[in-house]
Design an enzyme around this catalytic site. Sequence first.
Site, short mmCIF file in Angstrom:
data_model
loop_
_atom_site.label_atom_id
_atom_site.label_comp_id
_atom_site.label_asym_id
_atom_site.label_seq_id
_atom_site.Cartn_x
_atom_site.Cartn_y
_atom_site.Cartn_z
CD GLU A 23 -2.75 -0.99 2.55
OE1 GLU A 23 -3.94 -0.67 2.44
OE2 GLU A 23 -2.20 -1.27 3.64
CE1 TYR A 55 -18.92 25.32 -2.16
CE2 TYR A 55 -19.43 25.28 -4.48
CZ TYR A 55 -19.82 25.49 -3.18
OH TYR A 55 -21.10 25.86 -2.90
CG LEU A 74 -8.37 4.78 5.75
CD1 LEU A 74 -9.68 4.18 5.23
CD2 LEU A 74 -7.70 5.60 4.65
CE LYS A 100 -6.30 1.14 2.30
NZ LYS A 100 -5.54 0.99 3.54
#
Length: 123
Positions: A23, A55, A74, A100
């Site tokens: 990862e 934004y 995370l 994920k």
Amino acid sequence: MAIGKIILNELSFYGYHGVLPTERIQGQKFLVSLEIYMDFSKPSETDGLKDTICYVELYEKIKRLVQRERYNILETLAEKIAEMVLEDPLAVEVVVLIKKPWAPIPGNLDYVGVEIRRGGLSG
């Protein structure tokens, strides 16, 4: 006060977060969604960008965090995103959802993820 929320839904980035070496070397896709609560009174009256959260700027900040930084879990990435959003004095509360979809789990799944809520409205 007229509380409303700004929604950014499933922003897609390629990052290197995770515990496994694959990862952290190969990376994978992450989807980030946000709900940002703020007082809409002034921006709805002035119709001015300076009175709301931009934004485009927000997207770029999130992109930098997800693509340049590396975290094992995370939960840490979600906290960093929430902290960054709440640095804006207009943001009262934020909900951050990170998905994920390519998690290295044997079996069928849509995604794994975390969701956190930070700021003033949730107490």
